[in-house]
Design a protein around this motif. Sequence first.
Motif, PDB file in Angstrom:
ATOM      1  N   ASP A  18      55.887  27.915  74.131  1.00  0.00           N
ATOM      2  CA  ASP A  18      55.230  27.880  72.824  1.00  0.00           C
ATOM      3  C   ASP A  18      54.356  29.108  72.609  1.00  0.00           C
ATOM      4  N   GLU A  21      56.508  32.093  71.643  1.00  0.00           N
ATOM      5  CA  GLU A  21      56.909  32.013  70.232  1.00  0.00           C
ATOM      6  C   GLU A  21      55.756  32.371  69.309  1.00  0.00           C
ATOM      7  N   ASP A  25      55.430  35.651  66.704  1.00  0.00           N
ATOM      8  CA  ASP A  25      55.082  35.553  65.284  1.00  0.00           C
ATOM      9  C   ASP A  25      53.913  36.474  64.950  1.00  0.00           C
TER      10      ASP A  25
END
Length: 92
Positions: A18, A21, A25
């Motif tokens: 997580d 990711e 971003d």
Amino acid sequence: MPTTIRLSGEIDIFTSPDLREDLMDVLRYSRSLLVLDLSGVAACDACGLGVLVGIQRRAKTMGITLSLTAARPYLSRLLRATGLNGIIPMTA
């Protein structure tokens, strides 16, 4: 103007996917400098170190400098022991 992200908790096998990711971003919206504030990181394992290396590599290809700051003493020692302090710039 740098983008600064404060990480907290544990960066380990469970949280690394997580985090990777989320940081990918963040890179999309960063300009020239992404600073990861590690003052809230309680633990980091090999998976966590892998995330830092991977993000550093991706940032570099995008023309963004990744910098680490405020690492707790144990994490500073870990980064030095693994040689990552020579790959990813660190500030106090």
